[in-house]
Write an enzyme that holds these catalytic residues in place. Structure first.
Site, PDB file in Angstrom:
ATOM      1  N   ASP A  94     -29.511  10.020  63.088  1.00 52.21           N
ATOM      2  CA  ASP A  94     -28.865  10.717  64.197  1.00 52.21           C
ATOM      3  C   ASP A  94     -29.194  12.203  64.027  1.00 52.21           C
ATOM      4  O   ASP A  94     -28.627  12.882  63.164  1.00 52.21           O
ATOM      5  CB  ASP A  94     -27.357  10.457  64.137  1.00 52.21           C
ATOM      6  CG  ASP A  94     -26.580  11.313  65.130  1.00 52.21           C
ATOM      7  OD1 ASP A  94     -27.178  12.208  65.764  1.00 52.21           O
ATOM      8  OD2 ASP A  94     -25.366  11.091  65.264  1.00 52.21           O
TER       9      ASP A  94
ATOM     10  N   CYS B 155     -15.068  13.590  67.910  1.00 49.11           N
ATOM     11  CA  CYS B 155     -15.693  12.257  68.061  1.00 49.11           C
ATOM     12  C   CYS B 155     -16.031  11.661  66.698  1.00 49.11           C
ATOM     13  O   CYS B 155     -17.086  11.037  66.526  1.00 49.11           O
ATOM     14  CB  CYS B 155     -16.938  12.308  68.936  1.00 49.11           C
ATOM     15  SG  CYS B 155     -16.598  12.844  70.600  1.00 49.11           S
TER      16      CYS B 155
ATOM     17  N   LYS C   2     -27.980  20.293  73.069  1.00 50.45           N
ATOM     18  CA  LYS C   2     -27.591  20.947  71.817  1.00 50.45           C
ATOM     19  C   LYS C   2     -28.707  21.826  71.274  1.00 50.45           C
ATOM     20  O   LYS C   2     -28.595  22.399  70.194  1.00 50.45           O
ATOM     21  CB  LYS C   2     -27.203  19.892  70.772  1.00 50.45           C
ATOM     22  CG  LYS C   2     -25.914  19.145  71.126  1.00 50.45           C
ATOM     23  CD  LYS C   2     -25.522  18.202  70.028  1.00 50.45           C
ATOM     24  CE  LYS C   2     -24.530  17.162  70.486  1.00 50.45           C
ATOM     25  NZ  LYS C   2     -23.184  17.670  70.693  1.00 50.45           N
TER      26      LYS C   2
ATOM     27  N   GLN D 292     -27.504  16.990  65.459  1.00 45.26           N
ATOM     28  CA  GLN D 292     -27.143  18.303  64.900  1.00 45.26           C
ATOM     29  C   GLN D 292     -28.224  18.873  63.993  1.00 45.26           C
ATOM     30  O   GLN D 292     -28.022  19.935  63.393  1.00 45.26           O
ATOM     31  CB  GLN D 292     -25.829  18.200  64.104  1.00 45.26           C
ATOM     32  CG  GLN D 292     -24.634  17.758  64.919  1.00 45.26           C
ATOM     33  CD  GLN D 292     -24.175  18.807  65.931  1.00 45.26           C
ATOM     34  OE1 GLN D 292     -24.594  19.968  65.903  1.00 45.26           O
ATOM     35  NE2 GLN D 292     -23.317  18.398  66.840  1.00 45.26           N
TER      36      GLN D 292
ATOM     37  N   HIS E 290     -20.580  10.295  63.797  1.00 46.37           N
ATOM     38  CA  HIS E 290     -20.046  10.504  65.144  1.00 46.37           C
ATOM     39  C   HIS E 290     -19.792   9.117  65.762  1.00 46.37           C
ATOM     40  O   HIS E 290     -20.481   8.160  65.428  1.00 46.37           O
ATOM     41  CB  HIS E 290     -21.125  11.262  65.932  1.00 46.37           C
ATOM     42  CG  HIS E 290     -20.719  11.728  67.291  1.00 46.37           C
ATOM     43  ND1 HIS E 290     -20.700  10.888  68.385  1.00 46.37           N
ATOM     44  CD2 HIS E 290     -20.365  12.951  67.755  1.00 46.37           C
ATOM     45  CE1 HIS E 290     -20.341  11.589  69.462  1.00 46.37           C
ATOM     46  NE2 HIS E 290     -20.126  12.838  69.107  1.00 46.37           N
TER      47      HIS E 290
END
Ligand code: PMP
Length: 410
Positions: free
Chosen positions: A198, A364, A224, A201, A122
């Site tokens: 990261d 993104c 999220k 997700q 991202h």
């Protein structure tokens, strides 16, 4: 189904609505998830009963607000299995967390040092590293893909003894692939590099154990994972956070302030200058309670069931290209696709007319979209409240969209 879906859906009033004359099917969860009433109730209760500034007051409301805010930190600590609450920093979200880590990298990087990321990152896990590289003379290197997944051989190839940071997404917000970040952390450490994950997700969808992953930093975004916007967490190993300079300066983060200098307070508050986002931190704690009660393993299982159900149906649709791993079990609940001859924005608009909310664009991740040699993709992404019926509706809406654009009518 591995979770009590009907009961869950009753907690998300927003899902129970008609959009463009059709019942809403919300499949834009990789962008943001809906919030259950348990989270909304906590936010309302906080503002109606307990609102006060934290850490400063001795009055009852201030004590309550502080207790709830810090209790939320403990919930997040348990949620990711951090070793200490000092390692759990509240941020605005993953973007902030990754920016902070890249700022720390600027403290350490020397000209010629290397940062290794992947082409599926991202922008939040690319641009801060570009900036860090530009400021320090470090080199930013990319690992590429093989068969819709991270090419591990290429990643290994990109790591050298000059590598100081490896920063990889746990789950791609475009390809859906679940990356073997534990294995990558081991490789990074073998090269003497720090490992950044990261988790935007992954944290909402599967059990996270930062100690087991042995990553040095991990980021997540509350919005999220059924929590509020504007709140997230940066996890960092305590020893590293102790080395890391504060990013912002002001109230709350100091020990002593003199005319010309100041000293910093201890972790985690050293990084939380100013009045924090108290309500949303507490709201995120409520989201963690909600998800924990469902069970992160059950949530992951539920999304796997949806993927197993829908992928064969999607793969049957002529002219539909699906990106990401072939093996469904290497995929989280994210499906990016294109329909031959149609622009994904038109696809998303047509699906919206059927009540199906998906996203279209570069998500993104422009370097990935360029690498895939497409202009954009449409993306459907699942969460705890999605059903097999939602999957059927997605397949039906895609089929109708294809027909519509073929004949100009349905
Ligand atoms: N990384 C990934 C993989 C993401 O999907 C996102 C959100 N789309 C981010 C980082 C940035 O998260 P946020 O916008 O919440 O800061």
């Amino acid at each position: 189904m591995s979770i009590a879906i009907e009961k869950i859906r009753r907690d998300f009033q927003i899902l129970d609505q008609i959009v463009n004359d059709e019942p809403l099917v919300y499949l834009d969860n990789a962008a943001t998830t809906q919030k259950p009433k348990q989270v909304l109730d906590v936010l309302r209760h906080y503002y109606e009963q307990d609102n006060a500034n934290v850490h400063r007051g001795v009055h009852t409301l201030a004590e309550r607000a502080t207790a709830e805010y810090e209790a939320s930190r403990d919930k997040l600590k348990d949620f990711i299995n951090a070793n200490s609450r000092k390692e759990v920093l509240f941020t605005r979200g993953t973007t902030t967390g990754l920016n902070w880590v890249a700022k720390f990298a600027e403290q350490l990087l020397q000209p010629g040092d290397e940062i290794v990321i992947s082409i599926m990152e991202h922008h939040a896990n690319i641009i801060p590293w570009q900036q860090a590289a530009a400021k320090t003379g470090a080199v930013l290197k990319f690992a590429y893909l093989k068969d819709g997944e991270l090419d591990m051989a290429d990643l290994v190839d990109k790591m050298t003894d000059q590598t100081k940071f490896v920063s990889i997404t746990h789950v791609s917000n475009v390809l859906g692939v679940i990356n073997p970040v534990k294995e990558i952390a081991k490789l990074a450490h073998d090269h003497g590099a720090l490992m950044v994950v990261d988790g935007a997700q992954s944290a909402p969808h599967m059990a996270i154990d930062v100690q087991d992953l042995d990553c040095d930093f991990f980021t997540l975004s509350g919005h999220k994972m059924a929590g509020p916007t504007g709140i997230g967490v940066l996890y960092g190993k305590e020893a590293l956070l102790n080395q890391m300079d504060p990013i912002e300066f002001g109230g709350e983060m100091i020990d002593f302030v003199y005319e010309q200098t100041a000293t910093w307070t201890e972790l985690p508050w050293k990084f939380e200058a100013g009045t924090p986002n108290i309500a949303d931190a507490i709201g995120l704690g409520a989201a963690v309670d909600y998800l924990t009660e469902l069970g992160m393993a059950n949530i992951h299982q539920h999304e796997q069931e949806l993927i197993d159900y829908v992928m064969p149906k999607l793969r049957e649709i002529d002219g539909l290209t699906i990106y990401g791993p072939k093996d469904n079990h290497r995929r989280g609940g994210v499906i990016s696709f294109n329909i031959d001859g149609l622009h994904p924005h038109d696809v998303a608009t047509a699906l919206d007319m059927e009540g199906v909310a998906v996203r279209a664009g570069h998500h993104c991740a422009q370097p990935l979209i360029n690498y895939l040699d497409v202009s954009a993709t449409a993306r459907a992404s699942f969460y705890i409240y999605n059903t097999f019926a939602d999957c059927d509706k997605l397949v039906e809406a895609i089929t109708l969209t294809k027909e519509f654009f073929k004949h100009g009518t349905v």
